[in-house]
Write an enzyme that holds these catalytic residues in place. Sequence first.
Site, PDB file in Angstrom:
ATOM      1  NE  ARG A 127      -4.071  -0.269   1.390  1.00 45.87           N
ATOM      2  CZ  ARG A 127      -5.235   0.061   1.923  1.00 45.87           C
ATOM      3  NH1 ARG A 127      -5.522  -0.312   3.150  1.00 45.87           N
ATOM      4  NH2 ARG A 127      -6.112   0.774   1.258  1.00 45.87           N
ATOM      5  CD  GLN A 132      -2.810   6.156  -3.860  1.00 43.56           C
ATOM      6  OE1 GLN A 132      -3.175   7.009  -4.672  1.00 43.56           O
ATOM      7  NE2 GLN A 132      -2.588   6.449  -2.588  1.00 43.56           N
ATOM      8  CG  ASP A 135      -5.260  -1.336  -4.387  1.00 42.91           C
ATOM      9  OD1 ASP A 135      -5.636  -2.517  -4.400  1.00 42.91           O
ATOM     10  OD2 ASP A 135      -5.244  -0.633  -3.355  1.00 42.91           O
ATOM     11  CB  SER A 138      -8.536   0.268  -4.269  1.00 48.38           C
ATOM     12  OG  SER A 138      -7.818   0.266  -3.054  1.00 48.38           O
ATOM     13  CE1 TYR A 233      -5.701  -4.069   2.423  1.00 51.74           C
ATOM     14  CE2 TYR A 233      -3.359  -4.199   2.939  1.00 51.74           C
ATOM     15  CZ  TYR A 233      -4.382  -4.164   2.003  1.00 51.74           C
ATOM     16  OH  TYR A 233      -4.085  -4.205   0.670  1.00 51.74           O
TER      17      TYR A 233
END
Length: 383
Positions: A127, A132, A135, A138, A233
Amino acid sequence: MKIAIPRERREHERRVAATPDTVKKFIALGAEVVVETGAGDASSFSDADYEAAGAVIAADAASALQSADIILKIQRPLTAAEGLDEVALMKKGAVLIGHLAALQNREQAADYARAGITAIALELLPRISRAQSMDILSSQSNLAGYKAVLDAAAEYGRALPMMMTAAGTIAPAKCFVMGVGVAGLQAIATARRLGAIVTATDVRAATKEQVESLGAKFVMVKSDETGETAGGYAKEMSEDYKQRQAALVFEHIKKQDIVITTALIPGRTAPILITDEMLAVMKPGSVIVDLAVEAGGNVTQSKLGEIVTTANGVKIVGHHNVPSRLASDASALFAKNHLNFLTPMVNKETGALQLNWEDELVTGTALTRDGSIIHPQLTEGGN
């Protein structure tokens, strides 16, 4: 460099690992792209769409996979015990990339190693900011949170927003979101857009500001426990925290019309958030959507693939593979995640894939290399 896009064969899977748009971009990088016939049908991408983008259409999985240098997938390959042994169709030295559910299917890493395949599990991406756009958790959770509210609204026998009519006023529905990760935040935003009064809870105190920024009220036990891992998380809490949280939820859930549960702990069975005792005090006609049902469920009575109605009239929705219920958009986002992961690793002059084994994006996701299992969470002593 040849990239293969096989058809997904697991039950309830309608997504595809590349779209015509990402195929064009891979070809622009110098790759040859082979798509198995019918791979995109369930996501509304036809063979003709892929051909127009420059892909070659393969007649079956074997012809798509046998000479591929890179295989892009949504879900992990089928095993021999499940029917078609997809790994056996891949050549030695191929790179397999997708959501391989590595922590839940540790034994399959040995299959990849024996076949000489470099297996990369994108769900294990670290992460960090530059990851991002890659990901998959997500991108897919965002859609799942949105769809969960629509599924709840479809099962709920009343309107969500307040309505003032000549015949009288309809009160707005009350929606409670449990777990404020990507799915939870999108569920909050969607329920708010539909006019519901929204509250939310999470073990991570840092999510309070995010919840309130979306116009919802945050409900949480006061505690010194952080509820968050170093990677961001949620983590499992102490028994004392769980008891106090359960008492808080018990009182709050009595008044709710819709509840969305999203709590997951990577590599573990989903925590129970709603017990039989809580279900018993909920209002008849209220609806729960359990987004963690595939990992065991956040609700004691939820069943995978079913809509269960309790003795007191509460509906518990446990759909399979919720992102796949929005297959076209989910595929587009997943395909872009694949593209964003691979693009920096393609040699601009030769068009060949060059994995940087000193890059944490590679070391954090690679399960196997040169016939060995290498990921620390899968090797002896990993957790």
